[in-house]
Scaffold this motif. Structure first.
Motif, PDB file in Angstrom:
ATOM      1  N   THR A   1       0.844  -1.185   0.000  1.00 32.77           N
ATOM      2  CA  THR A   1       0.000   0.000   0.000  1.00 32.77           C
ATOM      3  C   THR A   1       0.884   1.242   0.000  1.00 32.77           C
ATOM      4  OG1 THR A   1      -0.069   0.235   2.418  1.00 32.77           O
ATOM      5  CG2 THR A   1      -1.719  -1.234   1.412  1.00 32.77           C
ATOM      6  N   ASP A   2       0.288   2.371  -0.328  1.00 33.07           N
ATOM      7  CA  ASP A   2       1.031   3.634  -0.289  1.00 33.07           C
ATOM      8  C   ASP A   2       1.520   3.941   1.121  1.00 33.07           C
ATOM      9  OD1 ASP A   2       0.555   3.956  -2.983  1.00 33.07           O
ATOM     10  OD2 ASP A   2      -1.096   5.381  -2.719  1.00 33.07           O
ATOM     11  N   GLU A   3       0.701   3.609   2.110  1.00 29.01           N
ATOM     12  CA  GLU A   3       1.063   3.905   3.496  1.00 29.01           C
ATOM     13  C   GLU A   3       2.293   3.102   3.934  1.00 29.01           C
ATOM     14  OE1 GLU A   3      -2.914   5.150   2.614  1.00 29.01           O
ATOM     15  OE2 GLU A   3      -1.991   3.152   2.441  1.00 29.01           O
ATOM     16  N   VAL A   4       2.342   1.834   3.546  1.00 26.18           N
ATOM     17  CA  VAL A   4       3.500   1.019   3.905  1.00 26.18           C
ATOM     18  C   VAL A   4       4.737   1.498   3.161  1.00 26.18           C
ATOM     19  CG1 VAL A   4       4.481  -1.292   3.896  1.00 26.18           C
ATOM     20  CG2 VAL A   4       2.082  -0.978   4.502  1.00 26.18           C
ATOM     21  N   ASP A   5       4.579   1.837   1.887  1.00 29.12           N
ATOM     22  CA  ASP A   5       5.719   2.380   1.144  1.00 29.12           C
ATOM     23  C   ASP A   5       6.261   3.629   1.821  1.00 29.12           C
ATOM     24  OD1 ASP A   5       6.102   0.507  -0.794  1.00 29.12           O
ATOM     25  OD2 ASP A   5       5.360   1.711  -2.464  1.00 29.12           O
ATOM     26  N   ALA A   6       5.374   4.489   2.310  1.00 32.15           N
ATOM     27  CA  ALA A   6       5.821   5.705   2.991  1.00 32.15           C
ATOM     28  C   ALA A   6       6.587   5.366   4.269  1.00 32.15           C
ATOM     29  CB  ALA A   6       4.614   6.587   3.313  1.00 32.15           C
ATOM     30  N   GLN A   7       6.135   4.352   4.973  1.00 31.92           N
ATOM     31  CA  GLN A   7       6.836   3.921   6.182  1.00 31.92           C
ATOM     32  C   GLN A   7       8.234   3.387   5.840  1.00 31.92           C
ATOM     33  OE1 GLN A   7       5.295   0.403   8.189  1.00 31.92           O
ATOM     34  NE2 GLN A   7       5.702   1.328  10.181  1.00 31.92           N
ATOM     35  N   LEU A   8       8.333   2.590   4.793  1.00 36.34           N
ATOM     36  CA  LEU A   8       9.628   2.070   4.374  1.00 36.34           C
ATOM     37  C   LEU A   8      10.559   3.209   3.950  1.00 36.34           C
ATOM     38  CD1 LEU A   8       8.514  -1.063   2.305  1.00 36.34           C
ATOM     39  CD2 LEU A   8       9.380  -1.010   4.652  1.00 36.34           C
ATOM     40  N   ILE A   9      10.006   4.189   3.279  1.00 35.82           N
ATOM     41  CA  ILE A   9      10.816   5.336   2.848  1.00 35.82           C
ATOM     42  C   ILE A   9      11.378   6.084   4.055  1.00 35.82           C
ATOM     43  CG2 ILE A   9      10.684   7.597   1.726  1.00 35.82           C
ATOM     44  CD1 ILE A   9       8.639   6.288  -0.228  1.00 35.82           C
ATOM     45  N   ARG A  10      10.567   6.246   5.099  1.00 34.62           N
ATOM     46  CA  ARG A  10      11.039   6.952   6.300  1.00 34.62           C
ATOM     47  C   ARG A  10      12.262   6.280   6.899  1.00 34.62           C
ATOM     48  NH1 ARG A  10       5.539   7.086   7.629  1.00 34.62           N
ATOM     49  NH2 ARG A  10       5.821   5.537   9.290  1.00 34.62           N
ATOM     50  N   HIS A  11      12.306   4.954   6.791  1.00 39.95           N
ATOM     51  CA  HIS A  11      13.425   4.202   7.379  1.00 39.95           C
ATOM     52  C   HIS A  11      14.483   3.824   6.340  1.00 39.95           C
ATOM     53  CE1 HIS A  11      11.538   3.764  11.327  1.00 39.95           C
ATOM     54  NE2 HIS A  11      10.396   3.492  10.705  1.00 39.95           N
ATOM     55  N   GLN A  12      14.342   4.359   5.132  1.00 41.60           N
ATOM     56  CA  GLN A  12      15.274   4.062   4.043  1.00 41.60           C
ATOM     57  C   GLN A  12      15.403   2.551   3.813  1.00 41.60           C
ATOM     58  OE1 GLN A  12      18.979   6.237   4.559  1.00 41.60           O
ATOM     59  NE2 GLN A  12      18.043   8.080   3.754  1.00 41.60           N
ATOM     60  N   VAL A  13      14.262   1.921   3.636  1.00 40.15           N
ATOM     61  CA  VAL A  13      14.197   0.483   3.354  1.00 40.15           C
ATOM     62  C   VAL A  13      13.572   0.279   1.985  1.00 40.15           C
ATOM     63  CG1 VAL A  13      13.279  -1.752   4.095  1.00 40.15           C
ATOM     64  CG2 VAL A  13      13.974  -0.058   5.806  1.00 40.15           C
ATOM     65  N   ALA A  14      14.279  -0.393   1.097  1.00 42.10           N
ATOM     66  CA  ALA A  14      13.757  -0.692  -0.230  1.00 42.10           C
ATOM     67  C   ALA A  14      12.915  -1.964  -0.183  1.00 42.10           C
ATOM     68  CB  ALA A  14      14.904  -0.867  -1.220  1.00 42.10           C
ATOM     69  N   ARG A  15      11.830  -1.970  -0.947  1.00 40.75           N
ATOM     70  CA  ARG A  15      11.023  -3.187  -1.061  1.00 40.75           C
ATOM     71  C   ARG A  15      11.441  -3.962  -2.300  1.00 40.75           C
ATOM     72  NH1 ARG A  15       6.684  -3.607  -3.856  1.00 40.75           N
ATOM     73  NH2 ARG A  15       5.855  -1.507  -3.515  1.00 40.75           N
ATOM     74  N   VAL A  16      11.661  -5.252  -2.117  1.00 42.17           N
ATOM     75  CA  VAL A  16      12.107  -6.133  -3.189  1.00 42.17           C
ATOM     76  C   VAL A  16      11.088  -6.175  -4.324  1.00 42.17           C
ATOM     77  CG1 VAL A  16      12.437  -8.590  -3.731  1.00 42.17           C
ATOM     78  CG2 VAL A  16      13.572  -7.585  -1.740  1.00 42.17           C
ATOM     79  N   ALA A  17      11.586  -6.240  -5.551  1.00 42.17           N
ATOM     80  CA  ALA A  17      10.760  -6.587  -6.706  1.00 42.17           C
ATOM     81  C   ALA A  17      10.893  -8.089  -6.894  1.00 42.17           C
ATOM     82  CB  ALA A  17      11.232  -5.845  -7.946  1.00 42.17           C
ATOM     83  N   ALA A  18       9.808  -8.819  -6.689  1.00 43.60           N
ATOM     84  CA  ALA A  18       9.872 -10.280  -6.652  1.00 43.60           C
ATOM     85  C   ALA A  18       9.185 -10.913  -7.847  1.00 43.60           C
ATOM     86  CB  ALA A  18       9.229 -10.796  -5.361  1.00 43.60           C
ATOM     87  N   ASP A  19       9.688 -12.053  -8.242  1.00 44.11           N
ATOM     88  CA  ASP A  19       9.024 -12.885  -9.241  1.00 44.11           C
ATOM     89  C   ASP A  19       9.109 -14.341  -8.780  1.00 44.11           C
ATOM     90  OD1 ASP A  19       7.951 -12.993 -12.213  1.00 44.11           O
ATOM     91  OD2 ASP A  19       9.308 -14.687 -11.930  1.00 44.11           O
ATOM     92  N   PRO A  20       7.960 -15.057  -8.714  1.00 43.49           N
ATOM     93  CA  PRO A  20       6.612 -14.570  -9.031  1.00 43.49           C
ATOM     94  C   PRO A  20       6.123 -13.552  -8.001  1.00 43.49           C
ATOM     95  CG  PRO A  20       6.535 -16.789  -8.124  1.00 43.49           C
ATOM     96  CD  PRO A  20       7.976 -16.486  -8.323  1.00 43.49           C
TER      97      PRO A  20
END
Length: 245
Positions: free
Chosen positions: A146-165
């Motif tokens: 969600t946008d809210e979780v992405d914002a939280q990760l950004i605050r802590h400078q944490v990248a979210r993995v691009a996963a496949d599948p």
């Protein structure tokens, strides 16, 4: 953080069918590192390693090689991110022995772990208090996208993995903090087994190039290791990116 493209596999085994692509002398790690610029240490997920072990690995690879390291399951799966300060500090004391060969740390979460804002905020705050390097998260529950979780990760400078599948379309592209792009490709349609087509690898190459153009560090780790296809795919991606070696 060093800006560059880091391509490798989960672990550094060399499948027999691709052994000819690597040098014939040295340990498996030395031979692997002669052709690929990165590897993801997954064994740390299952058991701790002594600092001396990490130091030996660091001394086995050339300048510019980087290891990403998977955070222990005791923290992510058993402790489920709660009250893990002591275990986290032990892990960080171990991996710091990699020195300048240390790349991002990977927090892969269990599929059952829902996002809880307070728990995640406390965990990431503790992590960031103790560690300033690259940090990536691979969530596997829909509540994380969600946008809210992405914002939280950004605050802590944490990248979210691009996963496949990908669990959801959003999970297929890097999210969270945009200073680092980290792809993990597990194989599709048969996870851990299936190889990727040239077109699929080419698409990843394009994504990594975009990240580099934006001034981001770019990683791609192939986890389709069961039949050795990860090695082929990593070599192919490295060729497409035009990196030496």
């Amino acid at each position: 953080m060093v800006i560059g493209a880091y391509v490798g596999t989960a672990g550094w085994s060399i499948p027999r069918q691709y052994a000819g692509a690597f040098g014939g002398e040295g340990t498996h790690l030395q031979r692997y590192a002669s052709r690929l610029p990165a590897a993801e240490i997954n064994s740390s997920f299952y058991r701790p390693h002594r600092p001396a072990t990490y130091e030996r690995w660091a001394m086995s690879v050339p300048d510019g090689f980087r290891f990403s390291v998977k955070v222990p399951r005791m923290i992510t799966h058993e402790g489920r991110l709660k009250d893990m300060g002591e275990a986290l500090l032990r892990f960080l004391d171990e991996v710091r022995a990699l020195g300048d060969r240390l790349g991002p740390l990977l927090v892969q979460l269990p599929p059952s772990l829902r996002h809880e804002e307070a728990v995640v905020d406390r965990f990431l705050a503790d992590f960031r208090e103790a560690f300033e390097g690259g940090l990536v998260c691979e969530p596997r529950h829909a509540t994380w996208f969600t946008d809210e979780v992405d914002a939280q990760l950004i605050r802590h400078q944490v990248a979210r993995v691009a996963a496949d599948p990908a669990l959801l379309p959003r999970a297929a592209v890097p999210g969270g903090w945009q200073g680092l792009a980290y792809h993990r490709l597990h194989g599709w349609p048969k996870i851990y087994h299936s190889p990727y087509s040239l077109a699929q690898v080419g698409a990843v190459a394009g994504s990594l190039r975009e990240a580099l153009q934006d001034g981001r560090e770019a990683w791609c780790i192939f986890d389709n290791t069961a039949l050795g296809e990860a090695t082929h795919d990593a070599l192919e991606l490295k060729t497409l990116l035009g990196t030496p070696g």
